[in-house]
Write a protein that holds these residues in place. Structure first.
Motif, short mmCIF file in Angstrom:
data_model
loop_
_atom_site.label_atom_id
_atom_site.label_comp_id
_atom_site.label_asym_id
_atom_site.label_seq_id
_atom_site.Cartn_x
_atom_site.Cartn_y
_atom_site.Cartn_z
N PHE A 30 -1.78 -2.94 5.81
CA PHE A 30 -2.07 -1.58 5.34
C PHE A 30 -2.01 -0.54 6.45
O PHE A 30 -2.16 0.64 6.18
CB PHE A 30 -3.42 -1.57 4.60
CG PHE A 30 -3.34 -2.26 3.27
CD1 PHE A 30 -2.97 -1.57 2.14
CD2 PHE A 30 -3.59 -3.62 3.16
CE1 PHE A 30 -2.86 -2.20 0.91
CE2 PHE A 30 -3.48 -4.27 1.93
CZ PHE A 30 -3.11 -3.56 0.81
N PRO B 14 2.68 -1.33 1.70
CA PRO B 14 2.55 -2.00 2.99
C PRO B 14 3.64 -3.04 3.21
O PRO B 14 4.11 -3.66 2.26
CB PRO B 14 1.17 -2.66 2.92
CG PRO B 14 0.85 -2.74 1.48
CD PRO B 14 1.60 -1.65 0.78
N SER C 277 -2.05 -1.27 -2.83
CA SER C 277 -0.87 -0.49 -3.17
C SER C 277 -0.53 -0.67 -4.65
O SER C 277 -1.04 -1.57 -5.31
CB SER C 277 0.30 -0.95 -2.30
OG SER C 277 0.60 -2.31 -2.60
#
Length: 156
Positions: A112, A121, A43
């Motif tokens: 995730f 996440p 991310s």
């Protein structure tokens, strides 16, 4: 709020460098290698952490990240090595990335498969040794930014 919390945590780390001990920012090539090895796409917040700090300690808090290219022969606080090891030894699901060891029974992981509206996440607990169908995956933080800020504030 997570980006703001992450930025606040970064500022606190920079302002308290006497208790910060990080390997230093990792490059995009190394991050892409890690993602490929794990089969995950990191991310934005965690990627920024890797680019800014790599991995290391803030006070007594050890935050896992990337140390070097040799993911198979590394050690703590290498998140890639630790995640690969836990996948072999404790059946860690493929969608989890270990970012923190509590020193007790729990590992804290980026999940995730459990992503918020901000595409980040959740941070969840995983307990090695408990069968997967019995795992609780308790939410520890809404995302990496909230998690990091909490750790940093505990040390100041």
């Amino acid at each position: 709020m997570s980006i703001e919390n992450y930025e606040k945590a970064k500022q606190l780390i920079y302002q308290n460098e006497k208790i910060a001990d990080f390997v230093g920012g990792r490059n995009n090539h190394l991050i892409l290698m890690a993602e490929k090895k794990l089969g995950l796409t990191f991310s934005n917040l965690y990627r920024d952490f890797l680019l800014s700090f790599g991995a290391g300690n803030f006070g007594s808090q050890e935050i896992y990240g990337i140390i070097k290219e040799d993911f198979e022969n590394s050690s703590v606080p290498d998140a890639i090595w630790y995640t690969l090891t836990e996948r072999k030894e404790s059946d860690l699901p493929m969608h989890l990335l270990v970012i923190y060891d509590t020193g007790g029974d729990e590992l804290f992981c980026l999940d995730f498969n459990h992503v918020g509206n901000n595409k980040e996440p959740k941070v969840v607990s995983f307990i090695p040794g408990i069968r997967l169908e019995n795992q609780q995956y308790k939410i520890i933080a809404n995302d990496f930014g909230d998690f990091l800020l909490d750790l940093v504030q505990q040390e100041i």
